[in-house]
Design a protein around this motif. Structure first.
Motif, short mmCIF file in Angstrom:
data_model
loop_
_atom_site.label_atom_id
_atom_site.label_comp_id
_atom_site.label_asym_id
_atom_site.label_seq_id
_atom_site.Cartn_x
_atom_site.Cartn_y
_atom_site.Cartn_z
N GLY A 106 45.19 45.68 40.82
CA GLY A 106 44.92 44.62 39.84
C GLY A 106 43.43 44.39 39.71
O GLY A 106 42.68 45.28 39.32
N THR A 107 42.98 43.20 40.09
CA THR A 107 41.55 42.88 40.02
C THR A 107 40.90 42.88 41.41
O THR A 107 39.80 42.37 41.58
N THR A 108 41.58 43.44 42.39
CA THR A 108 41.05 43.48 43.76
C THR A 108 40.83 44.92 44.19
O THR A 108 41.70 45.77 44.00
N ALA A 140 32.45 42.64 51.22
CA ALA A 140 32.09 41.26 50.88
C ALA A 140 32.93 40.70 49.73
O ALA A 140 32.59 39.67 49.15
N GLY A 141 34.03 41.41 49.41
CA GLY A 141 34.93 40.91 48.38
C GLY A 141 34.66 41.40 46.99
O GLY A 141 35.30 40.95 46.03
N GLY A 142 33.71 42.34 46.83
CA GLY A 142 33.37 42.83 45.50
C GLY A 142 34.10 44.11 45.16
O GLY A 142 34.90 44.64 45.95
N HIS A 143 33.81 44.63 43.99
CA HIS A 143 34.42 45.87 43.53
C HIS A 143 33.62 47.10 43.95
O HIS A 143 34.10 48.23 43.78
N GLY A 144 32.40 46.90 44.48
CA GLY A 144 31.56 48.04 44.76
C GLY A 144 31.14 48.76 43.50
O GLY A 144 30.64 49.88 43.54
N PRO A 239 36.65 40.44 33.66
CA PRO A 239 35.72 40.94 34.67
C PRO A 239 35.54 39.90 35.77
O PRO A 239 35.81 38.71 35.53
N PRO A 240 35.11 40.32 36.96
CA PRO A 240 34.75 41.69 37.33
C PRO A 240 35.98 42.58 37.49
O PRO A 240 37.02 42.12 37.96
N LYS A 241 35.84 43.83 37.09
CA LYS A 241 36.93 44.78 37.22
C LYS A 241 36.34 46.18 37.28
O LYS A 241 35.24 46.43 36.78
N SER A 242 37.08 47.09 37.91
CA SER A 242 36.63 48.48 38.01
C SER A 242 37.86 49.37 38.00
O SER A 242 38.98 48.94 38.28
N THR A 243 37.64 50.62 37.67
CA THR A 243 38.75 51.55 37.56
C THR A 243 38.25 52.96 37.83
O THR A 243 37.08 53.17 38.17
N GLY A 244 39.14 53.94 37.68
CA GLY A 244 38.77 55.32 37.93
C GLY A 244 39.91 56.24 37.55
O GLY A 244 40.88 55.83 36.90
#
Length: 392
Positions: A106-108, A140-144, A239-244
């Motif tokens: 999801g968003t984590t 630290a809880g971010g998406h990197g 956001p914040p969000k990331s994918t691949g």
């Protein structure tokens, strides 16, 4: 310092290496490009990496072989670049490595895996190496991700109008900078990933990309397929969000074609180009940006750039070259900058963009042949980046 930055994106095109002289003048970062190049992966290693990417399944033996193979080819690229771009004067190497998996729910983001054993680079160059640049932000809880936000916010700070930096790699990511407001950054969705997957599909692996978008330009958009692709829930996540490629990989395309039908090759590519253009424009439109500066391999796809320009209007589309930096080498310069900041105890990410609880220095350091002596941490955090013209 003179720093080498090394990177390979989700398109697995090869190893991007850039050399830069980086100086700090209070809150100002001065970056002087010294040159860059792309070193192709060996055919065998490129195939092994692509086979390992989701939805591929690998053994621990394969993981070890990949970590070693990527590390050794990064090491060769770094050694050659130090000789040819800096005359052997580099002080530090920053290696992003090759992302093999980005664990998103999801968003984590729970974890992220970049491979390319840094000990090979340190051994080949004799220099200390900063690597594993995303993990601290994830812890630290971010998406990197997108780590490009650090570079983008420093470079675009102070512009009169809201602006966005757009990177068109395998995935597309954007950073929005507005005077008086916190920056935002996120992955918008696929950049080149689905386009390149379709090229390999329609050519039976004989080609990896549609040079200049020539085949896509000859096709017509399939509205049914485009509508189906745009129904992917990721596009509507905040956001914040990331994918691949875990989401937007060949399997995503295969599923869409089974459900919406498979158009001919040119129409398929035209539709996927439009998907990238629409998803990027839809993501940027709410932020009211007046300028968009694009970088990454997708800039070479002239048809994609034309469709982006049309979808982004009235915002103006330009390339990173307009900011004094070769856009194709932007990520390698980005990682050189992050390595430099880590060396000086300065955070390497922007929590407002990644979602982390705090800003932390990025990566871990592998010593070179000399004893490791870090400088005293810098007290004044950078607020702006200026690209300096190389000496003639």
């Amino acid at each position: 310092m003179i720093v080498l930055g090394l990177s390979s994106g989700t398109s697995v095109d090869g190893i991007d290496v850039a050399a830069a002289r980086i100086d700090l003048d209070g809150p100002l970062v001065l970056l002087t490009p010294l040159g860059h190049r792309t070193v192709p992966y060996s055919t065998r290693l490129r195939r092994a990496i692509r086979d390992a990417l989701p939805p591929g399944s690998v053994t621990m033996e394969a993981v070890c072989r990949l970590d070693t193979g990527i590390g050794r080819e990064f090491a060769d690229a770094a050694r050659t670049a130090n000789e040819e771009l800096t005359g052997g004067r580099a002080d530090l190497v920053a290696s992003h490595g090759q992302t093999l998996f980005h664990w998103v729910d999801g968003t984590t983001v729970h974890g992220t895996l970049q491979m390319g054993q840094p000990a090979w680079i340190a051994e080949a160059t004799g220099l200390p190496v900063v690597s594993d640049l995303r993990a601290a932000d994830v812890a630290a809880g971010g998406h990197g991700a997108p780590l490009a936000a650090l570079f983008d916010t420093l470079l675009l700070d102070g512009r009169a109008e809201p602006a966005a930096a757009l990177n068109l790699g395998g995935m597309a990511n954007a950073t929005i900078v507005r005077d008086g407001a916190p920056p935002q950054a996120f992955d918008t969705g696929p950049g080149n990933a689905l386009i390149d997957a379709a090229v390999r599909r329609v050519t039976n692996g004989r080609a990896d990309f549609d040079a200049a978008g020539t085949l896509a330009r000859s096709g017509r958009i399939d509205p049914t397929l485009l509508e189906h692709l745009l129904a992917e829930p990721y596009y509507r996540l905040p956001p914040p969000k990331s994918t691949g490629p875990e989401l937007f990989g060949p399997g995503h395309l295969d599923t869409a074609l089974r459900r919406a039908g498979t158009p001919d090759a040119a129409d398929l590519l035209a539709t996927l180009v439009e998907l990238t253009a629409v998803s990027v424009a839809d993501a940027l439109r709410p932020h009211g940006v007046a300028e968009v500066f694009a970088s990454g391999g997708g800039v070479r796809n002239l048809f994609l750039m034309e469709r982006l320009a049309a979808r982004l209007r009235p915002a103006r589309l330009d390339t990173f070259d307009a900011l004094g930096l070769d856009g194709e080498a932007k990520e390698a310069y980005l990682f050189a900058l992050i390595g430099f900041l880590t060396w000086h105890g300065i955070p390497g990410s922007v929590p407002a963009c990644t979602g982390a609880r705090r800003a932390s220095p990025a990566g871990r350091i592998t010593p070179g042949i000399r004893p490791l002596r870090l400088p005293a941490p810098v007290d004044v955090l950078p607020r702006r980046l200026r690209v300096e013209a190389p000496e003639t």
